[in-house]
Design an enzyme around this catalytic site. Structure first.
Site, PDB file in Angstrom:
ATOM      1  N   TYR A  90       0.916  -1.194  -0.246  1.00  0.00           N
ATOM      2  CA  TYR A  90      -0.036  -0.090  -0.100  1.00  0.00           C
ATOM      3  C   TYR A  90       0.986   1.306   0.109  1.00  0.00           C
ATOM      4  O   TYR A  90       0.514   2.184  -0.745  1.00  0.00           O
ATOM      5  CB  TYR A  90      -0.907  -0.038   1.200  1.00  0.00           C
ATOM      6  CG  TYR A  90      -1.649   1.296   1.229  1.00  0.00           C
ATOM      7  CD1 TYR A  90      -2.472   1.643   0.286  1.00  0.00           C
ATOM      8  CD2 TYR A  90      -1.673   2.084   2.476  1.00  0.00           C
ATOM      9  CE1 TYR A  90      -3.224   2.858   0.502  1.00  0.00           C
ATOM     10  CE2 TYR A  90      -2.322   3.101   2.552  1.00  0.00           C
ATOM     11  CZ  TYR A  90      -3.173   3.629   1.252  1.00  0.00           C
ATOM     12  OH  TYR A  90      -3.750   4.794   1.703  1.00  0.00           O
ATOM     13  N   ARG A  97       1.298   6.727  -6.715  1.00  0.00           N
ATOM     14  CA  ARG A  97       0.383   7.484  -7.141  1.00  0.00           C
ATOM     15  C   ARG A  97       0.602   9.057  -7.054  1.00  0.00           C
ATOM     16  O   ARG A  97       0.041   9.702  -7.798  1.00  0.00           O
ATOM     17  CB  ARG A  97      -0.735   7.044  -6.238  1.00  0.00           C
ATOM     18  CG  ARG A  97      -2.320   7.947  -6.143  1.00  0.00           C
ATOM     19  CD  ARG A  97      -3.282   7.533  -5.557  1.00  0.00           C
ATOM     20  NE  ARG A  97      -3.132   7.260  -4.145  1.00  0.00           N
ATOM     21  CZ  ARG A  97      -4.084   6.940  -3.312  1.00  0.00           C
ATOM     22  NH1 ARG A  97      -5.321   6.710  -3.484  1.00  0.00           N
ATOM     23  NH2 ARG A  97      -3.785   6.705  -1.748  1.00  0.00           N
ATOM     24  N   TYR A 150      -0.812  13.172   6.106  1.00  0.00           N
ATOM     25  CA  TYR A 150      -0.451  12.077   7.203  1.00  0.00           C
ATOM     26  C   TYR A 150       1.332  12.315   7.432  1.00  0.00           C
ATOM     27  O   TYR A 150       1.828  12.463   6.381  1.00  0.00           O
ATOM     28  CB  TYR A 150      -0.561  10.793   6.362  1.00  0.00           C
ATOM     29  CG  TYR A 150      -2.088  10.435   6.649  1.00  0.00           C
ATOM     30  CD1 TYR A 150      -3.065  10.849   7.360  1.00  0.00           C
ATOM     31  CD2 TYR A 150      -2.590   9.020   5.918  1.00  0.00           C
ATOM     32  CE1 TYR A 150      -4.386  10.389   7.658  1.00  0.00           C
ATOM     33  CE2 TYR A 150      -3.893   8.566   6.029  1.00  0.00           C
ATOM     34  CZ  TYR A 150      -4.660   9.172   6.873  1.00  0.00           C
ATOM     35  OH  TYR A 150      -6.095   8.839   6.953  1.00  0.00           O
ATOM     36  N   ARG A 163     -11.306  13.598   1.700  1.00  0.00           N
ATOM     37  CA  ARG A 163     -12.477  12.757   2.251  1.00  0.00           C
ATOM     38  C   ARG A 163     -13.676  12.737   1.524  1.00  0.00           C
ATOM     39  O   ARG A 163     -14.526  11.892   1.744  1.00  0.00           O
ATOM     40  CB  ARG A 163     -12.659  13.406   3.938  1.00  0.00           C
ATOM     41  CG  ARG A 163     -11.299  13.565   4.557  1.00  0.00           C
ATOM     42  CD  ARG A 163     -10.983  12.155   4.870  1.00  0.00           C
ATOM     43  NE  ARG A 163      -9.563  11.999   5.670  1.00  0.00           N
ATOM     44  CZ  ARG A 163      -8.765  11.314   6.083  1.00  0.00           C
ATOM     45  NH1 ARG A 163      -9.098   9.805   5.469  1.00  0.00           N
ATOM     46  NH2 ARG A 163      -7.575  11.110   6.607  1.00  0.00           N
ATOM     47  N   GLU A 274     -14.270  -0.645   6.676  1.00  0.00           N
ATOM     48  CA  GLU A 274     -13.949   0.837   5.827  1.00  0.00           C
ATOM     49  C   GLU A 274     -15.212   0.942   5.222  1.00  0.00           C
ATOM     50  O   GLU A 274     -15.907   0.118   4.579  1.00  0.00           O
ATOM     51  CB  GLU A 274     -12.723   0.756   4.913  1.00  0.00           C
ATOM     52  CG  GLU A 274     -12.714   2.173   4.035  1.00  0.00           C
ATOM     53  CD  GLU A 274     -11.322   2.206   3.489  1.00  0.00           C
ATOM     54  OE1 GLU A 274     -10.229   2.065   4.067  1.00  0.00           O
ATOM     55  OE2 GLU A 274     -11.393   2.555   2.219  1.00  0.00           O
TER      56      GLU A 274
HETATM   57  C1  3EB Z   1      -7.696   6.422   5.509  1.00  0.00           C
HETATM   58  O1  3EB Z   1      -8.591   6.926   6.056  1.00  0.00           O
HETATM   59  C2  3EB Z   1      -8.345   5.000   5.487  1.00  0.00           C
HETATM   60  O2  3EB Z   1      -5.334   5.518  -0.233  1.00  0.00           O
HETATM   61  O3  3EB Z   1      -6.864   6.099  -1.602  1.00  0.00           O
HETATM   62  C3  3EB Z   1      -9.483   5.261   2.739  1.00  0.00           C
HETATM   63  C4  3EB Z   1      -9.794   6.151   1.709  1.00  0.00           C
HETATM   64  C5  3EB Z   1      -8.098   4.951   2.939  1.00  0.00           C
HETATM   65  C6  3EB Z   1      -8.918   6.135   0.501  1.00  0.00           C
HETATM   66  C7  3EB Z   1      -6.666   5.731  -0.530  1.00  0.00           C
HETATM   67  C8  3EB Z   1      -7.254   5.172   1.823  1.00  0.00           C
HETATM   68  C9  3EB Z   1      -7.671   5.648   0.589  1.00  0.00           C
HETATM   69  O4  3EB Z   1      -6.485   6.561   5.521  1.00  0.00           O
HETATM   70  C10 3EB Z   1      -7.504   4.290   3.983  1.00  0.00           C
END
Ligand code: 3EB
Length: 287
Positions: A90, A97, A150, A163, A274
């Site tokens: 990932y 990406r 992050y 989001r 999720e």
């Molecule tokens: C998160 O909030 C959970 O890598 O495209 C959620 C939605 C998550 C999209 C992405 C990852 C992705 O980090 C994981």
């Protein structure tokens, strides 16, 4: 997610869409919307280069189309939590990406599309996407650090998504695409090993995103009227997840009836569930 060809979602258009292909991308467009998928076997290149290639091909398609604005992306690949050459797949995916967004001069941070990233039980990298003529309004969740911010404890390159994405879709309607939403507050995973509380926290995050969309766009998206996909890591957790979900959206509601449950790996090894959603509402002007 079992790798079959069953249809989970259907899209309609008033004009006949043209099926086309470029690089690893197959797509259809009616001139207002463009929906497609990039598909690449990642066994040779490794996940970072594979993700970069898939997105480079997607951006080449979009650059040649009037529907150049990404709204929503769905990412699926096998062994998402497995290590390859010392880095989780990932995290390799995130690196490829993000670099592809930067190389195509797309916003890799604020203004990135809504998305999800899930682990399948096999098969190639598949990136499904929806694009339109107008950039959507990117929505963040005040309970969470933006994913594109992050800290690097979650990988050298951050995930590239917002989001949620709020867009006008014609006919006086707006669509809200809520990204995959998990039990993360701030940037930390909460309720380790407790699928019930992880489901509750995910739903609290979705409520916060719905509120943020209402504040930014002036459009309400009631929880009971959205279309949800619920990804569950362990199939034995399904009854618990379903019970928590249905009591939140209302047993017998549109949302409860239409929800799709899929068995999939989540992009952090400790996350058990999720939830993503989309829905429509009447709106004069949101963007
Ligand atoms: C998160 O909030 C959970 O890598 O495209 C959620 C939605 C998550 C999209 C992405 C990852 C992705 O980090 C994981």
């Amino acid at each position: 997610m079992a790798g079959g060809d069953s249809v989970l979602d259907a899209w309609t258009s008033s004009t006949a869409p043209q099926a086309q292909q470029h690089g690893c991308v197959h797509y259809v467009t009616d001139g207002h919307w463009l929906h497609g998928r990039a598909e690449i076997d990642d066994s040779g290149l490794g996940m970072q280069a594979t993700a970069h290639q898939a997105y480079a091909d997607v951006f080449a398609v979009l650059a040649a189309s009037p529907c150049a604005q990404l709204l929503r992306v769905w990412n699926y690949f096998a062994h998402i939590n497995a290590d390859a050459s010392g880095t989780e797949r990932y995290r390799q995916f995130n690196a490829g990406r993000q670099q592809a967004f930067i190389d195509a001069q797309r916003s890799a941070f604020d203004g990135s599309p809504a998305a999800c990233a899930l682990g399948t039980h096999g098969g190639p990298l598949r990136v499904y996407f929806l694009a339109g003529r107008q950039a959507p309004l990117a929505i963040e969740n005040p309970r969470q650090v933006s994913a594109y911010r992050y800290p690097d404890t979650y990988g050298q390159r951050a995930p590239t998504f917002s989001r949620a994405a709020l867009a006008e879709v014609g006919g006086g309607r707006a669509a809200l695409f809520i990204s995959g939403t998990a039990s993360i507050v701030g940037h930390q995973s909460l309720h380790l090993g407790d699928v019930r509380r992880q489901t509750e926290e995910s739903l609290a995050n979705i409520a916060a995103v719905r509120e943020a969309a209402k504040a930014r766009g002036g459009v309400a998206f009631p929880a009971s009227e959205l279309f949800y996909t619920v990804y569950v890591r362990h199939r034995e957790d399904l009854p618990t997840v379903r019970e928590v979900f249905e009591s939140a959206v209302g047993a017998g509601s549109h949302a409860a009836r239409e929800a799709i449950y899929l068995n999939a790996d989540i992009c952090r090894a400790e996350l058990l569930v999720e939830i993503e959603a989309h829905g429509f509402a009447s709106a004069r002007s949101v963007v």
